[in-house]
Design an enzyme around this catalytic site. Structure first.
Site, PDB file in Angstrom:
ATOM      1  N   LYS A  43      49.861  -1.251  20.024  1.00 49.80           N
ATOM      2  CA  LYS A  43      51.134  -1.520  19.334  1.00 49.80           C
ATOM      3  C   LYS A  43      51.201  -2.909  18.683  1.00 49.80           C
ATOM      4  CE  LYS A  43      53.127   2.440  21.366  1.00 49.80           C
ATOM      5  NZ  LYS A  43      53.326   3.092  22.629  1.00 49.80           N
ATOM      6  N   ASP A  83      49.079  -1.246  31.994  1.00 54.22           N
ATOM      7  CA  ASP A  83      49.167  -0.685  30.651  1.00 54.22           C
ATOM      8  C   ASP A  83      50.280  -1.436  29.920  1.00 54.22           C
ATOM      9  OD1 ASP A  83      49.589   0.698  28.349  1.00 54.22           O
ATOM     10  OD2 ASP A  83      49.620   2.692  29.272  1.00 54.22           O
ATOM     11  N   TYR A 109      53.776   6.674  30.902  1.00 51.40           N
ATOM     12  CA  TYR A 109      52.942   7.350  29.917  1.00 51.40           C
ATOM     13  C   TYR A 109      51.782   6.441  29.561  1.00 51.40           C
ATOM     14  CZ  TYR A 109      51.567   9.367  25.356  1.00 51.40           C
ATOM     15  OH  TYR A 109      50.874   9.909  24.311  1.00 51.40           O
TER      16      TYR A 109
END
Ligand SMILES: *Cc1c(COP(=O)(O)O)cnc(C)c1O
Length: 430
Positions: free
Chosen positions: A267, A239, A144
């Site tokens: 994050k 990522d 994702y």
């Protein structure tokens, strides 16, 4: 039975917010029942509006490596707040944070700050296409990369749960430029590059998959990926929105010794505030406007509050050398859970890298998205609610990573394992 405050708030929210939530996985649609509305967090604990206390392994989906309401991060945010929340002009903090990221992740010569992981991946992809003057981007089944139009193809997490391989509202033309390969499969990767020679702008990958549940890479797979992208003049994008500052100070690229061209962060980088970044090789990054022709911008990019939180988070991480501690805590949980699972004759597997882990029920091993999809979702839902009833708050989906934080104490881990043993005993009796 009287409705709980959470149920009342859900009913109220649903009237004005689609599904009652601002991000789909929060709705608990994969496990059933009404999500708990949270009042506050402290260290490793969450407190809901009905006065219940939970040991938290969601950690806001990854950012909270120090647990909730860390006092030093809170202090830094307060100090920044008093000076004004946004200026739309450069600040010293942005330079400081960029220098800190470069020191910790040396492959990042230069970086741009953005406000979310989605923005980071979207911008890294645009930049790669401009740099290579090619259009196609290769991603991996189950990874994702935020809700970027062209990346919402076989993208794990909420998407996997809802079994929408693709979202409506995205023109076919957008995803036609997206190729999908199988995670951990070198033969498949080579076949894709044979078929699409000289047209792939970038390969984007979660170097440790965290959005199909945790799936570690075979180290030779990442090395092969680095080789083949280099040979074909394709930009390799890691990522590391989850893994950055989570699995080592250098992220997954440090752990496996594989250097990407570009890295996406988010994050943990924001210390719990909205902050993302993308960065990497200077020759690629210098294509960004105003240095180069590639447009990318943001009204709140490099927001002073988020930057203050991020600087403090990275300082705390550099000071503590926390990764051994996180790995030991993760290992304690994994070993304890595996003991319980085998004692009660479960068919299940625990995947873990450092402080991120997932329990997959009904399968013997999970190395890619296809194998993850074979897991027993009903058993997971019973596990989720069984643990919740015992005061342990896990991700409400079988395809998400659970996170251990530095705020989790030995006694918390022990309590978690007791709750798990207790649930497993009950579950195995049927
Ligand atoms: C969370 C996540 C994103 C998206 O970040 P947002 O801040 O939610 O937009 C991108 N990539 C990975 C690997 C993620 O886990």
């Amino acid at each position: 039975m009287a409705r709980s405050k959470s149920e009342n708030l859900m009913a109220r929210s649903r009237k004005r917010i689609p599904g009652g939530v601002n991000s789909p996985v929060r709705s608990w649609s994969a496990v059933g029942k009404s999500p708990r509305f949270i009042k506050r967090g402290h260290a490793a604990y969450l407190f809901d509006v009905d006065g219940k206390k939970y040991l938290d392994y969601v950690g806001s989906w990854g950012p909270l490596i120090f647990g909730h309401a860390n006092s030093e991060i809170a202090k830094a945010i307060k100090k920044a707040l008093e000076k004004g929340t946004t200026f739309g002009a450069p600040t010293e903090g942005e330079a400081e944070l960029a220098e800190m990221v470069h020191t910790m992740v040396p492959s990042i010569d230069k970086l741009r700050l953005v406000s979310s992981g989605t923005e980071a991946t979207m911008s890294a992809i645009r930049l790669s296409r401009a740099y290579t003057k090619r259009d196609k981007v290769l991603k991996f089944d189950g990874c994702y990369h935020g809700h970027v139009d062209s990346m919402l193809v076989q993208s794990g997490s909420g998407m996997a749960t809802f079994s929408l391989p693709d979202s409506p509202g995205i023109p076919n033309a957008y995803t036609q430029e997206t190729l999908v390969a199988s995670f951990n499969d070198i033969d498949n990767l080579e076949a894709v590059f044979r078929e699409y020679t000289d047209v792939i702008a970038a390969v984007i990958i979660e170097p440790i998959c965290g959005n199909m549940g945790v799936i570690p890479p075979a180290p030779e797979f990442l090395h092969a990926l680095r080789e083949i992208t280099k040979d074909h003049g394709t930009v390799l994008i890691f990522d590391e929105v989850i893994t950055g500052f989570r699995v080592s100070a250098k992220g997954a690229q440090g752990l496996y010794g594989v250097t990407p061209d570009l890295t996406c962060l988010g994050k943990i980088l924001g210390g719990g505030l909205p902050l993302g970044a993308f960065g990497g090789r200077q020759d690629i990054m210098d294509l960004l406007a105003p240095e180069g022709p590639v447009y990318q911008a943001g009204t709140l990019s490099g927001n002073p509050l988020a930057v203050a939180a991020g600087i403090t988070a990275l300082k705390l991480l550099s000071r503590r050398e926390p990764y051994l501690e996180l790995d030991e805590k993760g290992s304690q949980l994994q070993c304890g859970m595996e003991d319980t699972l085998s004692k009660h004759h479960f068919r299940a597997t625990v995947n873990r890298v450092g402080s991120m882990f997932t329990v997959f029920f009904g399968v013997d091993g999970v190395r890619n998205a296809e194998e993850a999809r074979c897991c027993d979702r009903e058993c997971f839902a019973r596990f989720f609610h069984g643990m919740l009833d015992r005061g342990v708050y896990l991700p409400p989906s079988p395809f998400e990573a659970a996170f251990v934080s530095l705020a989790h104490q030995r006694r918390d881990l022990k309590k978690t394992l007791e709750a798990f043993e207790n649930w497993a005993k009950e579950e195995s009796r049927g």
